[in-house]
Design a protein around this motif. Structure first.
Motif, short mmCIF file in Angstrom:
data_model
loop_
_atom_site.label_atom_id
_atom_site.label_comp_id
_atom_site.label_asym_id
_atom_site.label_seq_id
_atom_site.Cartn_x
_atom_site.Cartn_y
_atom_site.Cartn_z
N CYS A 566 -135.71 14.79 97.74
CA CYS A 566 -135.08 14.74 96.43
C CYS A 566 -136.18 14.86 95.38
N TRP A 568 -135.55 14.39 91.99
CA TRP A 568 -135.04 13.78 90.74
C TRP A 568 -136.03 12.72 90.28
N CYS A 571 -137.97 10.07 92.47
CA CYS A 571 -137.27 9.75 93.71
C CYS A 571 -137.92 10.50 94.87
N GLN A 573 -136.44 10.31 98.12
CA GLN A 573 -135.46 10.26 99.22
C GLN A 573 -135.54 11.50 100.11
N HIS A 580 -126.40 12.27 98.14
CA HIS A 580 -127.48 11.47 97.56
C HIS A 580 -127.68 11.85 96.09
N HIS A 584 -127.59 9.87 91.52
CA HIS A 584 -128.43 9.93 90.32
C HIS A 584 -127.63 10.25 89.07
#
Ligand SMILES: [Zn+2]
Ligand SMILES: [Zn+2]
Length: 767
Positions: A566, A568, A571, A573, A580, A584
């Motif tokens: 990820c 974002w 993040c 992840q 997921h 956000h």
């Protein structure tokens, strides 16, 4: 004067305090006491009866005991008061074994007294039978017209009976007996004396005394209460030594199982009740096999006790607590317990028990303060408006500084961004912050919130002025408005890359404009939907969750393979999935969150604003956090290490309820015969398993089996020999219903009582 009493029984349960702990003043100085002499002064007070040391010397030739045995009135009356005072004041030195045959000497006068009582009983009996026979003969005479022959037989009998004397005891005998018993009572408070009293022929005296008709004993207790109270006190003191050795003596058993219960049921004398109750409690708690109340006595005793607990005495509730205590002892026995459950008035009794759960209860406001180690640090919520505003302010500053370098005026390629038509709506918090500022900082801060660099934008100065004026024309501001020229002068402070200038259009018309900056597009509310994907080219274009998702899909997820991680903000992840990503996206309406939250003290500040929350410690309660709730307290006692445990009337009531509920539940299950058999065999199996396969002698096994068989037979017999089994079943069900309707009240106590009663009420619930 404080005095230590020996325990009445070897019961593990503390019974209510012994009554009659006040010293019995002698008649001679009773008056003094009535004048308000305190207890303390008693011990040191001089009395003409205080014996000197020589008078108490040990051995067979002790002057006081010789006088007591002399049979001469004056001598006895000299010795007894001295012995009374000595037995009371010199409790440690007053040892009965010191003087030869001291108990029988002290028993002499009580025996004379009892002889008199027996004679009185005999004469009363005779008189009664004479009354009966004379009334019978009168009846006969009325029926028989030829009554002459009857009169002939009746006359000599009446003549013989008329010589029976009116028996009265001399007062001196009663007084001497009373004092002798008082000496024994005082002496009995030490264990060695109690043992000696128990061993001697004094027991015969007790048996003889309690063989008098109960109704007569009650009469005597009203006429001369003192000696009876002394006897009951002695019985309390010697009880621990009496029962182990004389448990099988039917005459002793009769005292406890018949005489005392009957006295309790019929006396209306509070002191008598207070003296008898501890004796019955001790008796029930010391052994279960020798107390067998006659059925009718048991019935009467139980209903009497249940009536006694309805009385609301003055404090301390001695009789109430003693009655409850005896009820606990009774209800520990399944058969006695069942009698209570089968009582037709059970539901009324249950109600009066329930009322006692609130005895001595107080309403209180309980406060729970979180312990120190659970205290966290108070921080601003990273999701709160304040932190969000602060962050967007920082972001804007960074963006502004970046754009400034890109402006043509500083040799950059220029900034090409979309600008808004009008001033963006600021969040309430930012508005308030600006209103509270002073010029010129205020107008500069305002411009930083409202404008962005834009090479292609030209803003009319009048539009700029109106935006400023409209915003600060608010009663909350603390500084007056600046003039238009002053504000426009500040533009180059806030945005050094922009400038105010005169612009000439194609028609030759001149306009006063500000070049190089324009209105920021969108509002603070829409800013929540800023795309935080790393290196996003147009982070501010989305204005709602839907457009943000569309933006991410169109701008950042264009390749056929989704990214591994990820991207974002910060993040990390992995793997990245669409579901997921949705976590956000902000919701379309901001969720109200507290501005201040608590974080675990060990969480470093930098970590608090990070989006990865899973590795943080659980936030504890904040320092100022206190819980308040209304609660009920009943008396408690603090014990070492165990905290506070409930005591008193309410606890006693809980214990009775528990016993009743337990027995009732057992009885309701027992109604099924097959279930009993199954349980018994299961029990047997368990018992066998518990032996771990160790060899057990054959005879032991057989004995055990026999015992078990007997027990089972008893149970079955109990059940089927009931003449009215159906009625019993009905009554048990009624008792069950009573508990069902009591449940709500019990639950209330469990919820509201913070003195620990709940721990004793579990079994009374769940019907
Ligand atoms: Zn983006
Ligand atoms: Zn993520």
């Amino acid at each position: 004067m404080s005095r230590v009493f020996p325990p009445v029984a070897t019961s593990s349960r503390q019974i209510a305090p012994l009554p009659h702990h006040q010293p019995q003043p002698q008649h001679q100085y009773q008056a003094q006491l009535a004048q308000g002499q305190s207890q303390q002064s008693n011990s040191s007070r001089w009395t003409p009866y205080a014996p000197n040391i020589i008078e108490l010397y040990p051995g067979p030739k002790n002057r006081l005991f010789l006088s007591l045995r002399s049979g001469i009135g004056e001598e006895v009356d000299y010795a007894l008061p001295k012995l009374v005072v000595a037995s009371f004041n010199e409790i440690d030195k007053f040892k009965l074994e010191t003087w030869v045959d001291s108990v029988s000497a002290l028993k002499e006068w009580p025996e004379k007294w009892i002889e008199g009582l027996e004679l009185e009983v005999a004469s009363q009996e005779l008189r009664k039978s004479r009354r009966q026979s004379s009334s019978q003969s009168k009846l006969l005479r009325q029926q028989d017209t030829n009554g002459a022959t009857d009169d002939d037989i009746q006359a000599p009998r009446e003549l013989a009976l008329s010589v029976v004397p009116e028996w009265t005891l001399p007062q001196s005998t009663i007084d001497r007996a009373t004092n002798s018993l008082l000496v024994l009572r005082n002496a009995s408070f030490t264990n060695t004396n109690a043992k000696i009293i128990c061993r001697t022929s004094f027991l015969e005296f007790l048996i003889r005394f309690f063989s008098l008709p109960t109704s007569y004993l009650l009469e005597v207790s009203l006429r001369t209460p003192e000696p009876i109270h002394h006897i009951l006190n002695i019985l309390q003191s010697i009880f621990p030594f009496l029962v182990p050795n004389h448990a099988n003596d039917p005459r002793i058993q009769r005292i406890f199982n018949v005489v005392l219960p009957e006295l309790l049921i019929h006396t209306r004398d509070q002191a008598m009740i207070q003296n008898i109750l501890p004796l019955l409690i001790s008796n029930l708690s010391i052994s279960n096999n020798h107390n067998l109340f006659p059925y009718s006595t048991l019935q009467e005793l139980i209903s009497h006790l249940l009536n006694l607990i309805v009385l609301r005495p003055t404090s301390p509730p001695v009789i109430l607590d003693l009655s409850l205590d005896l009820l606990i002892s009774l209800t520990q026995n399944t058969n006695y317990c069942k009698q209570i459950l089968l009582s037709p008035e059970f539901s009324a009794h249950l109600k009066s028990l329930l009322a006692l759960l609130d005895y001595d209860a107080r309403q209180t406001q309980a406060t729970w303060e979180n312990p120190q180690h659970l205290t966290g640090k108070v921080i601003r919520n990273p999701a709160g408006e304040f932190v969000r505003n602060e962050n967007s302010q920082k972001r804007r500053k960074l963006q502004r500084e970046l754009n400034q370098r890109q402006m043509e005026i500083y040799g950059g390629p220029g900034v090409r961004v979309e600008v808004g038509e009008k001033a963006p709506a600021l969040s309430k918090q930012i508005q308030e912050r600006l209103y509270a500022m002073r010029e010129p900082t205020r107008s500069i801060a305002w411009m930083h919130e409202i404008f962005i660099y834009s090479s292609t934008s030209q803003l009319l100065q009048v539009t700029f002025w109106h935006a400023y004026r409209d915003f600060f024309q608010n009663p909350s501001t603390i500084d007056p408005l600046l003039s238009a020229s002053e504000v426009i002068k500040n533009v180059t402070v806030a945005f050094p890359g922009a400038m105010a200038k005169v612009w000439t259009d194609e028609m030759g018309g001149q306009k006063f404009v500000i070049a190089g900056m324009g209105f920021r597009k969108g509002s603070d509310d829409q800013e929540r939907f800023t795309c935080l994907w790393q290196n996003c080219p147009s982070p501010h274009s989305p204005t709602d969750p839907k457009s943000l998702l569309a933006h991410i899909q169109a701008t950042h997820l264009t390749t056929s393979q989704p990214p591994l991680r990820c991207q974002w903000a910060d993040c990390t992840q992995m793997p990245f999935t669409l579901s997921h990503l949705l976590t956000h996206l902000p919701s379309s309406h901001p969720t109200p969150v507290p501005e201040v939250i608590t974080s675990h003290p060990s969480t470093p500040d930098v970590q608090i604003s990070q989006s990865s929350v899973t590795s943080r410690l659980v936030p504890p309660l904040a320092r100022p956090f206190k819980l308040h709730f209304a609660a009920t307290t009943t008396p408690t006692e603090s014990t070492q290490g165990q905290g506070r445990i409930p005591v008193g009337t309410a606890l006693l009531t809980c214990l009775i309820l528990r016993n009743l509920a337990k027995t009732l539940k057992a009885e309701l299950n027992l109604l099924d015969v097959d279930l009993i058999r199954e349980k018994e065999s299961q029990k047997k199996k368990n018992a066998l398993e518990e032996r771990f396969g160790l060899p057990i002698p054959e005879n032991v096994l057989k004995e055990e089996e026999k015992e078990e068989q007997d027990e089972l037979n008893d149970k079955l017999r109990n059940q089927f020999n009931q003449q009215d089994e159906i009625q019993n079943r009905e009554r048990l069900n009624k008792a069950r219903n009573a508990f069902v309707s009591a449940q709500e009240r019990l639950r209330e106590v469990v919820e509201q009582n913070i003195s620990g009663l709940a721990g004793y009420l579990g079994e009374s619930l769940g019907w």
